[in-house]
Design a protein around this motif. Structure first.
Motif, PDB file in Angstrom:
ATOM      1  N   UNK A  45       0.980  -1.110   0.033  1.00  0.00           N
ATOM      2  CA  UNK A  45      -0.008   0.181   0.080  1.00  0.00           C
ATOM      3  C   UNK A  45       0.898   1.132   0.035  1.00  0.00           C
ATOM      4  N   UNK A  46       0.456   2.118  -0.871  1.00  0.00           N
ATOM      5  CA  UNK A  46       1.172   3.316  -0.874  1.00  0.00           C
ATOM      6  C   UNK A  46       0.436   4.462  -0.073  1.00  0.00           C
ATOM      7  N   UNK A  47       1.168   4.931   0.995  1.00  0.00           N
ATOM      8  CA  UNK A  47       0.604   5.926   1.758  1.00  0.00           C
ATOM      9  C   UNK A  47       1.177   7.175   1.785  1.00  0.00           C
ATOM     10  N   UNK A  48       0.313   8.042   1.184  1.00  0.00           N
ATOM     11  CA  UNK A  48       0.553   9.555   0.958  1.00  0.00           C
ATOM     12  C   UNK A  48      -0.337  10.574   1.493  1.00  0.00           C
ATOM     13  N   UNK A  49      -0.591  10.298   2.653  1.00  0.00           N
ATOM     14  CA  UNK A  49      -1.683  11.217   3.350  1.00  0.00           C
ATOM     15  C   UNK A  49      -1.157  12.579   3.875  1.00  0.00           C
ATOM     16  N   UNK A  50      -1.963  13.559   3.403  1.00  0.00           N
ATOM     17  CA  UNK A  50      -1.466  14.858   4.047  1.00  0.00           C
ATOM     18  C   UNK A  50      -1.588  14.907   5.547  1.00  0.00           C
ATOM     19  N   UNK A  51      -2.600  14.036   6.121  1.00  0.00           N
ATOM     20  CA  UNK A  51      -2.875  13.619   7.409  1.00  0.00           C
ATOM     21  C   UNK A  51      -1.969  13.152   8.205  1.00  0.00           C
ATOM     22  N   UNK A  52      -0.996  12.806   7.725  1.00  0.00           N
ATOM     23  CA  UNK A  52       0.241  12.424   8.526  1.00  0.00           C
ATOM     24  C   UNK A  52       1.422  13.384   8.804  1.00  0.00           C
ATOM     25  N   UNK A  53       0.851  14.111   9.743  1.00  0.00           N
ATOM     26  CA  UNK A  53       1.557  15.416  10.346  1.00  0.00           C
ATOM     27  C   UNK A  53       2.498  15.324  11.583  1.00  0.00           C
ATOM     28  N   UNK A 108       2.912  -4.364   2.980  1.00  0.00           N
ATOM     29  CA  UNK A 108       4.133  -3.499   2.928  1.00  0.00           C
ATOM     30  C   UNK A 108       3.989  -2.122   2.721  1.00  0.00           C
ATOM     31  N   UNK A 109       4.361  -1.322   3.577  1.00  0.00           N
ATOM     32  CA  UNK A 109       4.055   0.236   3.487  1.00  0.00           C
ATOM     33  C   UNK A 109       5.164   0.957   2.531  1.00  0.00           C
ATOM     34  N   UNK A 110       4.735   1.588   1.588  1.00  0.00           N
ATOM     35  CA  UNK A 110       5.483   2.692   0.843  1.00  0.00           C
ATOM     36  C   UNK A 110       4.938   3.836   1.255  1.00  0.00           C
ATOM     37  N   UNK A 111       5.812   4.767   1.722  1.00  0.00           N
ATOM     38  CA  UNK A 111       5.519   6.139   2.300  1.00  0.00           C
ATOM     39  C   UNK A 111       6.006   7.072   1.173  1.00  0.00           C
ATOM     40  N   UNK A 112       4.856   7.848   0.673  1.00  0.00           N
ATOM     41  CA  UNK A 112       4.994   8.580  -0.672  1.00  0.00           C
ATOM     42  C   UNK A 112       5.161  10.130  -0.186  1.00  0.00           C
ATOM     43  N   UNK A 113       6.285  10.534  -0.872  1.00  0.00           N
ATOM     44  CA  UNK A 113       6.520  11.943  -0.567  1.00  0.00           C
ATOM     45  C   UNK A 113       6.962  12.394   0.936  1.00  0.00           C
ATOM     46  N   UNK A 114       7.720  11.538   1.487  1.00  0.00           N
ATOM     47  CA  UNK A 114       8.027  11.598   3.034  1.00  0.00           C
ATOM     48  C   UNK A 114       8.912  10.780   3.357  1.00  0.00           C
ATOM     49  N   UNK A 115      10.082  11.615   3.682  1.00  0.00           N
ATOM     50  CA  UNK A 115      11.452  10.781   4.032  1.00  0.00           C
ATOM     51  C   UNK A 115      11.924  11.235   5.167  1.00  0.00           C
ATOM     52  N   UNK A 116      11.019  11.613   6.240  1.00  0.00           N
ATOM     53  CA  UNK A 116      11.376  12.422   7.322  1.00  0.00           C
ATOM     54  C   UNK A 116      12.330  11.119   8.214  1.00  0.00           C
ATOM     55  N   UNK A 158      12.805  10.510  11.223  1.00  0.00           N
ATOM     56  CA  UNK A 158      12.472   9.878  12.347  1.00  0.00           C
ATOM     57  C   UNK A 158      11.274   9.208  11.947  1.00  0.00           C
ATOM     58  N   UNK A 159      10.439   9.181  10.910  1.00  0.00           N
ATOM     59  CA  UNK A 159       9.451   8.459  10.309  1.00  0.00           C
ATOM     60  C   UNK A 159      10.057   7.093   9.927  1.00  0.00           C
ATOM     61  N   UNK A 160      11.096   7.202   9.193  1.00  0.00           N
ATOM     62  CA  UNK A 160      11.963   6.040   8.266  1.00  0.00           C
ATOM     63  C   UNK A 160      12.526   5.243   9.583  1.00  0.00           C
ATOM     64  N   UNK A 161      13.190   5.900  10.514  1.00  0.00           N
ATOM     65  CA  UNK A 161      13.826   5.053  11.426  1.00  0.00           C
ATOM     66  C   UNK A 161      12.916   4.269  12.419  1.00  0.00           C
ATOM     67  N   UNK A 162      11.940   4.969  12.855  1.00  0.00           N
ATOM     68  CA  UNK A 162      11.233   4.488  13.920  1.00  0.00           C
ATOM     69  C   UNK A 162      10.071   3.633  13.515  1.00  0.00           C
ATOM     70  N   UNK A 163       9.653   3.433  12.319  1.00  0.00           N
ATOM     71  CA  UNK A 163       8.432   2.766  11.810  1.00  0.00           C
ATOM     72  C   UNK A 163       8.824   1.599  10.817  1.00  0.00           C
ATOM     73  N   UNK A 164       8.122   0.501  10.752  1.00  0.00           N
ATOM     74  CA  UNK A 164       8.301  -0.166   9.620  1.00  0.00           C
ATOM     75  C   UNK A 164       8.063  -0.127   8.447  1.00  0.00           C
ATOM     76  N   UNK A 165       8.633   1.090   7.625  1.00  0.00           N
ATOM     77  CA  UNK A 165       8.331   1.578   6.279  1.00  0.00           C
ATOM     78  C   UNK A 165       9.076   0.633   5.567  1.00  0.00           C
ATOM     79  N   UNK A 166       8.597   0.076   4.667  1.00  0.00           N
ATOM     80  CA  UNK A 166       9.103  -0.780   3.689  1.00  0.00           C
ATOM     81  C   UNK A 166      10.023  -0.026   2.429  1.00  0.00           C
ATOM     82  N   UNK A 167       9.454   1.080   1.931  1.00  0.00           N
ATOM     83  CA  UNK A 167      10.028   1.766   0.999  1.00  0.00           C
ATOM     84  C   UNK A 167       9.277   3.146   1.121  1.00  0.00           C
ATOM     85  N   UNK A 168      10.009   4.123   0.663  1.00  0.00           N
ATOM     86  CA  UNK A 168       9.625   5.607   0.597  1.00  0.00           C
ATOM     87  C   UNK A 168      10.224   6.346  -0.603  1.00  0.00           C
ATOM     88  N   UNK A 169       9.446   7.262  -1.073  1.00  0.00           N
ATOM     89  CA  UNK A 169      10.146   8.213  -2.110  1.00  0.00           C
ATOM     90  C   UNK A 169       9.951   9.810  -1.947  1.00  0.00           C
TER      91      UNK A 169
END
Length: 171
Positions: free
Chosen positions: A20-28, A46-54, A56-67
């Motif tokens: 699932x690609x998660x690209x929500x502006x609600x993730x503040x 597996x979660x793909x975090x879209x447009x967000x590579x903070x 603290x998000x990537x290191x602390x959560x089981x995000x599989x990929x991001x862009x």
């Protein structure tokens, strides 16, 4: 998907999606991301975090990929990202404003001329890319800033993968 509070997450789980690609502006903040990810607990999606590579998000959560388009965008604002091995703490990212437009630059960034690790940065730029500060500024420096920023994100990918392994996240 965009709505972390509504029916989107249960919908994708019920339909049997594996990614699932998660690209929500609600993730503040971290709490919003934790709440969204908790809904996927036990699903092996597996979660793909879209447009967000903070970091603290990537290191602390089981995000599989991001862009991100940050490798290009931040260069356009006269910024490079540098993984500073001398910096204390787990996140060794420095955002360095190269002072090619406005003295001081965007708020919250380190300014190149007063950067505590400028000598180390200059050595890194030369050793890694055969570039100097002057190769990064001005009209011809845009592609070089993009190169430096792309390298940073490639490093970050390896760093985050190591952190995930240490935390026992599935990779």
């Amino acid at each position: 998907m965009h709505d972390i509070y509504g029916d989107e997450i249960p919908y994708y789980i019920q339909k049997g999606y594996r990614r699932v690609a998660l690209g929500s502006p609600q993730i503040t903040n971290e709490d919003a991301l934790a709440m969204a990810l908790s809904k996927f607990a036990g699903t092996d999606i597996k979660i793909h975090l879209m447009g967000n590579v903070r970091f603290k998000y990537l290191a602390n959560f089981p995000i599989h990929s991001a862009d991100t388009a940050g490798w290009a965008r931040t260069g356009g604002f006269g910024l490079i990202r540098y993984w500073n091995p001398e910096k204390k703490g787990i996140n060794k990212t420095d955002r360095i404003y190269l002072q090619e437009r406005i003295k001081g630059g965007p708020v919250g960034n380190t300014v190149y001329s007063t950067y505590q690790y400028r000598s180390e940065l200059d050595k890194f730029l030369w050793k890694t890319f055969n570039l100097t500060y002057y190769d990064l500024i001005g009209p011809t420096g845009q592609a070089n800033k993009q190169l430096v920023n792309t390298y940073y994100y490639a490093q970050l990918e390896d760093i985050i993968t190591d952190i995930h392994r240490q935390k026992g996240f599935k990779t």
